[in-house]
Enzyme design. Structure first.
Site, short mmCIF file in Angstrom:
data_model
loop_
_atom_site.label_atom_id
_atom_site.label_comp_id
_atom_site.label_asym_id
_atom_site.label_seq_id
_atom_site.Cartn_x
_atom_site.Cartn_y
_atom_site.Cartn_z
CB SER A 1 -0.88 -0.01 1.26
OG SER A 1 -1.49 1.24 1.47
CE1 TYR B 1 -4.17 -1.99 5.01
CE2 TYR B 1 -3.31 0.12 4.29
CZ TYR B 1 -3.86 -1.11 3.99
OH TYR B 1 -4.11 -1.46 2.69
#
Length: 328
Positions: free
Chosen positions: A190, A203
């Site tokens: 990501s 995350y």
């Protein structure tokens, strides 16, 4: 001049375009000796398209995973698919077969459960040859500040986003090595695995870890003609955006809903990510950027630390004002 792998015959090697695949990034060509050799991989595993290649994908029920599975189906790949959403997985399998693709095996499972992944891998390898392409796409997301995140939320990020891909890697990559045919491993990280996005600590812990793992494997697996790519999408218009958990925040709050909708406006489609990803695999890219904003932000971080730091501080202020935790 092209070089050959030390100690074994084989096709010519072509240097990778830069170990991080980005503009302005360091290139193995600038380094001498073993670093240059290790950074090179065989090319040609997916010359032209993916027709007839064994491709294993996680997260195939929706979003990027589904879009990628259908793109591969259009090219005639043989698909081995999984997702924990059984109904969505069945729909993807049916659509892939409608496009003429073979889907020899599919199974609903949780990638965070090693035993489930290993059992599926054993069944696949009993009746089929090793994979040519392994794609870790499944993932979940939680946003929140450290004082709001629960232990369960921290744990789920690591178990699904990091340990899940590790379970797939330890199940499917060793047979690829043993087969000696080469291949490719793709891990979807990501933008939060590159830069310090606000409220993304849990995350980012998983996505930075996945990127670090990928960088090591890029060199470890080069001698086996197995390329490694890590995909770093920013905002993608998938169900994940609509369902992302925000610790301590009421998702039904109109202000929060407006902020999430604004986030969606700047997102790219799963199909665009799939196209960029498969094109990057064919070119043996390490970092694959589905959108230029992430590329630019990472370049800013690497080349202009102080402006980057100021931008991240301001982003954190704006984010916190917009998504202030619910007060009881």
């Amino acid at each position: 001049m092209a070089q050959r792998a030390v100690g074994r015959p084989g096709p010519e090697l072509t240097p990778t375009p830069g170990y991080d695949g980005s503009l302005g990034g360091p290139s193995p060509r600038r380094h001498a000796g073993i670093v240059t050799v290790m950074a090179q991989t065989y090319v040609g595993n997916f010359a032209g398209n993916f027709a007839g290649k064994n491709c294993f994908l996680t997260g195939a029920a929706s979003g990027i995973g589904r879009a990628t599975a259908l793109r591969l189906a259009e090219q005639g790949a043989e698909l081995f698919l999984t997702d924990r959403n059984a109904d969505g997985l069945a729909e993807t399998v049916a659509d892939a077969r409608a496009l003429g693709a073979q889907v020899p095996e599919h199974r609903a499972l949780d990638v965070s459960d090693y035993d489930e992944v290993a059992a599926f891998g054993a069944d696949i390898h009993t009746g089929h040859s090793s994979m040519d392409l392994v794609m870790n796409i499944a993932g979940v997301s939680v946003w929140g500040t450290v004082d709001q995140l629960t232990h369960k939320q921290w744990s789920s990020m690591i178990s699904i986003n990091l340990m899940g891909p590790i379970h797939v890697i330890e199940t499917f990559v060793p047979p690829m090595v043993a087969a000696g045919r080469g291949g490719h491993l793709v891990n979807v990280s990501s933008a939060a695995g590159l830069v310090a996005l606000p409220w993304h600590s849990a995350y980012s812990a998983s996505k930075y870890g996945l990127r670090g793992l990928s960088e090591v494997l890029r060199f470890d697996l080069a001698r086996h003609r197995i390329g490694v790519s890590v995909v770093v999408p920013g905002a993608v218009n998938t169900p994940l955006v609509k369902t992302v958990e925000i610790a301590g925040v009421d998702r039904e709050d109109p202000r929060v809903a407006r902020w999430v909708d604004r986030f969606t406006v700047y997102s790219v489609t799963p199909e665009k990510v799939a196209d960029k990803m498969l094109a990057g695999v064919q070119k043996n890219r390490y970092l694959i950027y589905p959108s230029n904003d992430v590329r630019a932000l990472y370049l800013l971080k690497r080349t202009m630390w102080w402006p980057y730091s100021a931008a991240m501080r301001q982003a954190n202020v704006v984010f916190t004002r917009a998504l202030r935790p619910t007060r009881h």
